[in-house]
Design an enzyme around this catalytic site. Structure first.
Site, PDB file in Angstrom:
ATOM      1  N   ASP A 254       0.814  -1.205   0.000  1.00 26.49           N
ATOM      2  CA  ASP A 254       0.000   0.000   0.000  1.00 26.49           C
ATOM      3  C   ASP A 254       0.853   1.263   0.000  1.00 26.49           C
ATOM      4  O   ASP A 254       2.075   1.217  -0.075  1.00 26.49           O
ATOM      5  CB  ASP A 254      -1.000  -0.003   1.164  1.00 26.49           C
ATOM      6  CG  ASP A 254      -0.315  -0.105   2.522  1.00 26.49           C
ATOM      7  OD1 ASP A 254       0.800   0.434   2.663  1.00 26.49           O
ATOM      8  OD2 ASP A 254      -0.893  -0.709   3.440  1.00 26.49           O
ATOM      9  N   LYS A 276      -3.738   3.219  -0.827  1.00 30.03           N
ATOM     10  CA  LYS A 276      -4.897   4.035  -0.493  1.00 30.03           C
ATOM     11  C   LYS A 276      -4.429   5.418  -0.063  1.00 30.03           C
ATOM     12  O   LYS A 276      -3.621   5.555   0.840  1.00 30.03           O
ATOM     13  CB  LYS A 276      -5.698   3.405   0.645  1.00 30.03           C
ATOM     14  CG  LYS A 276      -6.264   2.034   0.318  1.00 30.03           C
ATOM     15  CD  LYS A 276      -6.974   1.453   1.521  1.00 30.03           C
ATOM     16  CE  LYS A 276      -7.499   0.066   1.234  1.00 30.03           C
ATOM     17  NZ  LYS A 276      -8.165  -0.520   2.421  1.00 30.03           N
ATOM     18  N   GLY A 307       2.101  -0.772   5.953  1.00 30.16           N
ATOM     19  CA  GLY A 307       2.848   0.139   6.781  1.00 30.16           C
ATOM     20  C   GLY A 307       2.490  -0.041   8.246  1.00 30.16           C
ATOM     21  O   GLY A 307       1.349  -0.334   8.587  1.00 30.16           O
ATOM     22  N   GLY A 308       3.475   0.111   9.126  1.00 28.22           N
ATOM     23  CA  GLY A 308       3.222  -0.025  10.555  1.00 28.22           C
ATOM     24  C   GLY A 308       2.943  -1.451  10.956  1.00 28.22           C
ATOM     25  O   GLY A 308       3.638  -2.376  10.573  1.00 28.22           O
ATOM     26  N   ASP A 309       1.866  -1.642  11.722  1.00 26.67           N
ATOM     27  CA  ASP A 309       1.439  -2.964  12.176  1.00 26.67           C
ATOM     28  C   ASP A 309       0.110  -3.296  11.505  1.00 26.67           C
ATOM     29  O   ASP A 309      -0.788  -2.451  11.446  1.00 26.67           O
ATOM     30  CB  ASP A 309       1.272  -2.968  13.699  1.00 26.67           C
ATOM     31  CG  ASP A 309       0.882  -4.330  14.230  1.00 26.67           C
ATOM     32  OD1 ASP A 309       1.779  -5.072  14.652  1.00 26.67           O
ATOM     33  OD2 ASP A 309      -0.327  -4.661  14.212  1.00 26.67           O
ATOM     34  N   ALA A 338       3.335   3.057  13.997  1.00 26.12           N
ATOM     35  CA  ALA A 338       3.824   4.422  13.786  1.00 26.12           C
ATOM     36  C   ALA A 338       4.021   5.175  15.093  1.00 26.12           C
ATOM     37  O   ALA A 338       4.977   5.945  15.234  1.00 26.12           O
ATOM     38  CB  ALA A 338       2.858   5.177  12.880  1.00 26.12           C
ATOM     39  N   MET A 390      -3.526   9.208  10.861  1.00 30.00           N
ATOM     40  CA  MET A 390      -4.331   9.747   9.752  1.00 30.00           C
ATOM     41  C   MET A 390      -5.106  10.991  10.180  1.00 30.00           C
ATOM     42  O   MET A 390      -6.292  11.144   9.883  1.00 30.00           O
ATOM     43  CB  MET A 390      -5.288   8.673   9.213  1.00 30.00           C
ATOM     44  CG  MET A 390      -4.559   7.482   8.606  1.00 30.00           C
ATOM     45  SD  MET A 390      -5.638   6.086   8.226  1.00 30.00           S
ATOM     46  CE  MET A 390      -5.891   5.393   9.884  1.00 30.00           C
ATOM     47  N   GLY A 419       7.874  10.007   9.649  1.00 28.31           N
ATOM     48  CA  GLY A 419       8.620   9.551  10.818  1.00 28.31           C
ATOM     49  C   GLY A 419       9.546   8.381  10.542  1.00 28.31           C
ATOM     50  O   GLY A 419       9.207   7.459   9.806  1.00 28.31           O
TER      51      GLY A 419
END
Length: 466
Positions: A254, A276, A307-309, A338, A390, A419
């Protein structure tokens, strides 16, 4: 401005070739050492002084051309050579040798002088038949050698035995299983299992038995791996994520997965972008679920890279439910979310004994009608940290609602933009000033917002101070 040279790492076959070393001193000896176990026909020309070169000549391992060293001799020798090392102490002569080699279409390396060279020698880890080359394109040889030392420490002593064992099995495995994809999976399962450990120790019979069992037990059904890619810095990927990134047949990724992380994905894996952005979905969530199911049922190992978890505002839970309900095997690999990654990179603790005994993760993603459906009284409390994902688009509404429900206008807040990445920016403000600040500075996604007194405990670590 001089254009930077570019290099393609390749493995050059030398068992059927001739090589020329121009020079007879220590530098030439260093290059000869690279060739001795790789090239059967080596000629050296020039006055010999290096003990290793002298010994190699005396034992007949290399040929010494005793004619006077000049360009006439070089022109005579070049047509039969696959590669040449120019390693005399005369820099001008080395460059003249390089010019002649280029005219003859022969690969040339001028030692410590990459400009006239057509190739350079990397730092090499030799576990023949396994060879690992580390190059900085000639920019920082010391760095390449340091990386070699670090990588070498990670490699098992029996790596050569393992590689030779695997080479010896390729013939019968190809006959036993004609399907390339299944064979590759069997090899990957073998390398990750006990069989490889047996081969490393030289226990070939046990390794063969394990490989046969692995080949019979390779699942023909596909599976899906929901993997967290972390906040953006490739160094923050988990070991499990890296391994699955190298084993996947297809990757669905993504918008939050940067190119630096996609570079770690296996090169021949199919890549499908399902990113997205706000109000711009390349593929709706139902379509993503259907694509994951379709590919898994076709026998593919599908990496859903997020991205992230994957289970923190990543809709991984929805994907897992759809896959399990469809009878698909699913693995979930967590990633650094994040809030943790960005807070650490910005020097802002998420909790602090003096001012924040809890941390609340909140999504700032608005509903279809543009409103935020959040429990404002529980969020607008002191003694905690809000980590808002977000939250850029609805920032004005977020800050206004937090103030309307009890937090003061001068309550600390910060936005961490990009970040953990090299272009990270940290924007420190208050609830009253933050909306205008992010517009003024044109803050762009991905960005994380932290609200709370922990922001006042921030210390600049290494990223840009703003």
């Amino acid at each position: 401005m001089t254009q930077e040279a570019t290099y393609l790492p390749i493995a050059l076959r030398l068992d059927d070739a001739r090589a020329l070393v121009v020079g007879g001193g220590q530098v030439a000896g260093n290059k000869l050492r690279l060739l001795l176990e790789r090239c059967p026909d080596i000629t050296v020309c020039g006055v010999l002084s290096d003990p290793e070169i002298l010994q190699a000549v005396e034992t007949g391992r290399i040929r010494h051309d005793t004619r006077p060293l000049d360009l006439t001799l070089i022109r005579t020798l070049l047509p039969d050579m696959r590669l040449v090392f120019a390693a005399t102490e005369d820099e001008d002569f080395n460059r003249e040798v390089a010019a002649e080699a280029r005219k003859a279409g022969v690969n040339i390396c001028v030692v410590d002088d990459p400009a006239p060279s057509t190739f350079i020698t990397p730092a090499i880890i030799d576990r023949t038949p396994v060879q690992i080359a580390i190059s900085t394109n000639g920019a920082a040889p010391v760095l390449a050698r340091r990386l070699r030392t670090q990588i070498e420490a990670l490699l098992p002593d029996g790596l050569s035995r393992l590689a030779r064992f695997m080479q010896a099995q390729r013939g019968w495995i190809r006959q036993a299983q004609p399907d390339t994809q299944i064979r590759r999976r069997a090899w990957e399962n073998f390398v990750d299992g006990i069989g490889a450990e047996c081969a490393l120790r030289g226990e070939d019979e046990a390794a063969r038995a394990s490989l046969e069992a692995t080949l019979k037990g390779v699942p023909r059904e596909g599976e899906v791996w929901l993997v967290g890619a972390g906040p953006g810095d490739p160094d923050l990927l988990t070991l499990a994520a890296l391994r699955l990134m190298q084993n996947a047949d297809t990757v669905l990724y993504d918008q939050l997965v940067p190119a630096a992380i996609m570079d770690r994905v296996r090169r021949d894996a199919e890549r499908v972008f399902v990113g997205k952005k706000r109000s711009n979905h390349s593929l709706p969530q139902d379509g993503i679920n259907e694509e994951l199911i379709r590919r898994a049922k076709a026998g593919q190992r599908v990496l859903r890279l997020k991205g992230g978890d994957p289970f923190i505002f990543g809709r991984g839970g929805e994907e897992m439910e759809a896959l399990v309900d469809a009878g698909i095997t699913v693995r979930v690999i967590p990633g650094i979310t994040a809030a943790s990654g960005c807070g650490a990179a910005a020097g802002i603790p998420l909790t602090h004994r003096d001012c924040a005994q809890s941390c609340v993760f909140v999504t700032g993603h608005a509903r279809a009608d543009g409103t935020l459906n959040l429990d404002w009284p529980s969020l607008a409390k002191k003694g905690q940290t809000l980590a808002i994902y977000m939250g850029l688009a609805p920032m004005a509404d977020l800050c206004a609602q937090l103030q309307a429900h009890g937090l003061p206008p001068d309550w600390p807040a910060a936005v961490i933009e990009h970040g953990t990445r090299h272009d990270q920016r940290v924007h420190v403000a208050t609830l009253a000033t933050l909306p205008a600040l992010i517009l003024e500075r044109r803050v762009a996604s991905p960005a994380l917002t932290l609200v709370g007194e922990v922001v006042t405990h921030r210390r600049s670590i290494h990223h840009q101070e703003t």
